[in-house]
Write a protein that holds these residues in place. Structure first.
Motif, PDB file in Angstrom:
ATOM      1  N   PHE A  80       0.752  -1.354  -0.003  1.00  0.00           N
ATOM      2  CA  PHE A  80       0.165  -0.085  -0.026  1.00  0.00           C
ATOM      3  C   PHE A  80       0.836   1.243  -0.001  1.00  0.00           C
ATOM      4  N   PHE A  81       2.046   1.151   0.576  1.00  0.00           N
ATOM      5  CA  PHE A  81       2.898   2.488   0.587  1.00  0.00           C
ATOM      6  C   PHE A  81       4.107   2.094  -0.374  1.00  0.00           C
ATOM      7  N   ASP A  82       3.994   1.230  -1.633  1.00  0.00           N
ATOM      8  CA  ASP A  82       4.708   1.239  -2.508  1.00  0.00           C
ATOM      9  C   ASP A  82       4.762   2.646  -3.508  1.00  0.00           C
ATOM     10  N   PRO A  83       5.873   3.124  -3.711  1.00  0.00           N
ATOM     11  CA  PRO A  83       5.727   4.298  -4.800  1.00  0.00           C
ATOM     12  C   PRO A  83       5.287   3.798  -6.136  1.00  0.00           C
ATOM     13  N   ASN A  84       4.722   4.579  -6.908  1.00  0.00           N
ATOM     14  CA  ASN A  84       4.129   4.347  -8.296  1.00  0.00           C
ATOM     15  C   ASN A  84       4.678   5.452  -9.226  1.00  0.00           C
ATOM     16  N   LEU A  85       5.329   4.684 -10.330  1.00  0.00           N
ATOM     17  CA  LEU A  85       5.749   5.342 -11.376  1.00  0.00           C
ATOM     18  C   LEU A  85       4.745   5.114 -12.730  1.00  0.00           C
ATOM     19  N   ALA A 127       4.219  11.848 -17.363  1.00  0.00           N
ATOM     20  CA  ALA A 127       5.088  10.752 -16.753  1.00  0.00           C
ATOM     21  C   ALA A 127       4.796  11.344 -14.897  1.00  0.00           C
ATOM     22  N   GLY A 128       4.714  10.231 -14.444  1.00  0.00           N
ATOM     23  CA  GLY A 128       4.244  10.744 -13.041  1.00  0.00           C
ATOM     24  C   GLY A 128       4.830   9.954 -11.849  1.00  0.00           C
ATOM     25  N   PHE A 129       5.154  10.335 -10.808  1.00  0.00           N
ATOM     26  CA  PHE A 129       5.633   9.515  -9.511  1.00  0.00           C
ATOM     27  C   PHE A 129       5.011   9.972  -8.379  1.00  0.00           C
ATOM     28  N   TYR A 139       2.512  12.479  -1.722  1.00  0.00           N
ATOM     29  CA  TYR A 139       3.001  13.309  -2.559  1.00  0.00           C
ATOM     30  C   TYR A 139       3.089  12.899  -4.050  1.00  0.00           C
ATOM     31  N   SER A 140       3.248  13.975  -4.966  1.00  0.00           N
ATOM     32  CA  SER A 140       3.270  13.435  -6.401  1.00  0.00           C
ATOM     33  C   SER A 140       4.175  14.352  -6.991  1.00  0.00           C
ATOM     34  N   ALA A 141       4.603  13.979  -8.111  1.00  0.00           N
ATOM     35  CA  ALA A 141       5.242  14.815  -9.202  1.00  0.00           C
ATOM     36  C   ALA A 141       4.796  14.279 -10.561  1.00  0.00           C
ATOM     37  N   ASP A 142       4.135  15.014 -11.470  1.00  0.00           N
ATOM     38  CA  ASP A 142       3.760  14.685 -12.720  1.00  0.00           C
ATOM     39  C   ASP A 142       4.193  15.814 -13.841  1.00  0.00           C
ATOM     40  N   LEU A 143       4.648  15.464 -14.863  1.00  0.00           N
ATOM     41  CA  LEU A 143       5.284  15.963 -15.957  1.00  0.00           C
ATOM     42  C   LEU A 143       4.203  15.888 -16.987  1.00  0.00           C
ATOM     43  N   PHE A 144       3.734  16.866 -17.596  1.00  0.00           N
ATOM     44  CA  PHE A 144       2.693  16.889 -18.751  1.00  0.00           C
ATOM     45  C   PHE A 144       3.405  17.259 -20.084  1.00  0.00           C
TER      46      PHE A 144
END
Length: 541
Positions: A80-85, A127-129, A139-144
């Motif tokens: 559940f706490f694994d990061p996602n790319l 692309a998002g993390f 938190y998240s970081a997304d590049l559009f």
């Protein structure tokens, strides 16, 4: 027609010399068990039996799976706490009818105005993390990136490149605040893993006890068969002697009938004892889960161990304290209380309001691609001409590090459940489950104490049984010897000799039973304490 006095005396000495041997049966080598032709017994030590049961017993094999399953449950909760790319790509073609003059090329204007199509093609990439934090934040970081090509005259550049970097953070400040609350499912899964390992140990200890009990029962059944075989042999010897005495006229013929009846009776005892041995062998085979290709499956099993007396001093208080520390079921109950407490804390947190704070920061960039000079008709008298330029996504991305076009958002959301009946019901249920787990632990403690006390008493009782049985065997031997002498002197009958022999047989069986029960009671005490693996020097992985 009869034998001379010297010959009769010689026969009596030879025949009766076998009778005292019965009294010394425990010191003589055991008589071999009757076997089918061409078949020899397979010797089995207790250590070998234990190793076979640990390796092959079906209960042990089945119990091995549960800890492995629970281990995967831990990984599942931690995931559940694994990061996602993530990545995405999309193309979109649009054709839109329009009469808007700003969407029409001046060279294409007609009178009257006609409905024309504006074509637009979009290429979108992202692309998002993202990652969740155990203390309640994410938190998240997304590049559009978007490439847009349009035939609309309203668009400054036929082809544009847009880029945006979006940084976002959310934090629960009330209901989901703190790693203790958010890691509750992981902690419960880890505790369940420990419970399953303890259950596996409990299953193994039960198999070890069944294996040792089955082994000692086989030992006893073979000893009992030896006693019955020796008893039968003595009855047969007495029958031979009676026939000689009847032949010479010193005994009435009824003595032969008495001896024959006892021989038949003791033959029945041997038959029953042989069947008991076979049953005991099958019971041990069942515990060991022997494959049919194994020699022990088809051949008789000859245990090599003897139930020798082993002095065991029992300190009841220390045995009880050890049981409270080591018993698997008590450990499982303690872990169940930990789980109930964890769930109770989590459900208590769900009674609060929820306050979530969030923040977002965005930087953008834009570039265009012009193949032919473009005329900007914002001012017909002074048109602006856009020269050709070759730009792409790289040019749009150059704006992001410079942060020329930033934007940000900060906010908070409050959630106030009306009534909150669902959370209240879950909390009440968790409270009851915690109380139930505590009550179950106290009940198991009482059961453990009774088990230890019962096993301790059994050790003491069986020790006294052995002492009494040994004394009884010694006295029965003297009775048989005395009655044999009386019989030799014509002062007793075959019936009385056979009765005393039977009493000695019973006494020997009782002694063997007491010795086996004593060894089983030692095992029962270690099982009651949860230390049987240490007692048998078995390493359980």
């Amino acid at each position: 027609m009869g034998l001379s006095k010297c010959a009769l005396t010689a026969v009596l000495c030879v025949v009766m010399s076998g009778l005292p041997a019965f009294a010394q049966a425990p010191e003589t080598p055991p008589r071999p068990l009757p076997l089918p032709p061409g078949m020899s017994p397979s010797t089995l030590t207790l250590a070998d039996a234990i190793q076979l049961s640990l390796r092959s017993n079906l209960d042990v094999q089945l119990a091995r799976f549960t800890p492995r399953i629970r281990e995967q449950d831990v990984f599942l909760q931690e995931a559940f706490f694994d990061p996602n790319l993530g990545f995405s790509a999309e193309k979109q073609d649009n054709s839109t009818p329009t009469q808007n003059v700003f969407d029409i090329d001046p060279n294409d204007i007609q009178t009257p105005l006609e409905v024309i199509a504006v074509d637009e093609t979009l290429h979108r990439y992202s692309a998002g993390f993202s990652d969740r934090m155990r203390f309640g934040g994410s938190y998240s970081a997304d590049l559009f990136m978007t490439r847009r090509t349009s035939t609309s005259a309203n668009q400054l550049l036929p082809t544009t490149y847009f880029s945006a970097l979006v940084l976002a953070y959310n934090q629960s400040l009330l209901r989901g605040w703190g790693s203790e609350i958010n890691a509750t499912p992981i902690r419960i899964a880890q505790t369940n893993l420990e419970i399953s390992r303890s259950e596996f140990l409990d299953s193994v200890l039960a198999v070890l006890q069944r294996t040792e009990d089955a082994y000692w029962e086989l030992v006893f059944s073979r000893q009992d068969l030896e006693v019955n075989l020796e008893s039968l042999r003595l009855a047969q010897e007495l029958l031979k002697l009676n026939r000689i005495k009847v032949q010479v006229g010193t005994l009435p013929p009824i003595e032969i009938t008495t001896a024959e009846a006892e021989v038949a009776n003791r033959e029945q005892g041997v038959i029953v004892a042989e069947n008991t041995v076979r049953d005991a062998e099958d019971t041990l085979r069942l515990v060991l889960n022997l494959p049919k290709t194994d020699d022990l499956w088809s051949q008789p099993i000859a245990p090599s161990e003897k139930p020798e007396f082993m002095e065991r001093t029992v300190n009841l208080q220390s045995e009880l304290e050890e049981a409270l520390r080591e018993r698997p079921d008590l450990k499982q109950a303690r872990l169940a209380i930990e789980n109930a407490e964890s769930q109770l804390k989590f459900d208590r947190s769900q009674l609060r309001w929820d306050l979530v704070g969030y923040a977002q920061y965005t930087v953008s960039g834009l570039a265009g691609d012009v193949e032919q000079p473009q005329v900007l008709i914002a001012d017909p008298n002074n048109p602006v001409i856009i020269p050709p330029q070759d730009q792409d996504f790289a040019d749009a991305l150059e704006f992001i590090p410079d942060r020329d076009f930033p934007s940000w958002t900060v906010g908070a959301t409050v959630s106030i459940p009306i009534g909150n009946n669902a959370a209240r019901a879950r909390y009440s249920s968790a409270l009851l489950s915690r109380d139930q787990a505590v009550a179950n632990y106290e009940n198991l403690k009482l059961i453990a104490e009774v088990d230890v006390r019962t096993a301790a008493r059994a050790i003491d009782t069986n020790r006294k049984r052995i002492e009494a049985a040994e004394k009884n065997v010694e006295l029965q031997k003297k009775k048989v010897e005395a009655e044999q002498k009386k019989f030799e002197n014509g002062m007793s009958t075959s019936f009385q000799v056979l009765e005393f022999q039977e009493d000695l047989t019973t006494a020997l069986g009782t002694l063997n039973r007491a010795l086996v029960d004593y060894r089983k009671s030692l095992t029962a005490l270690e099982r009651a304490k949860g230390t049987l693996d240490d007692y048998l020097k078995v390493e359980i992985q």
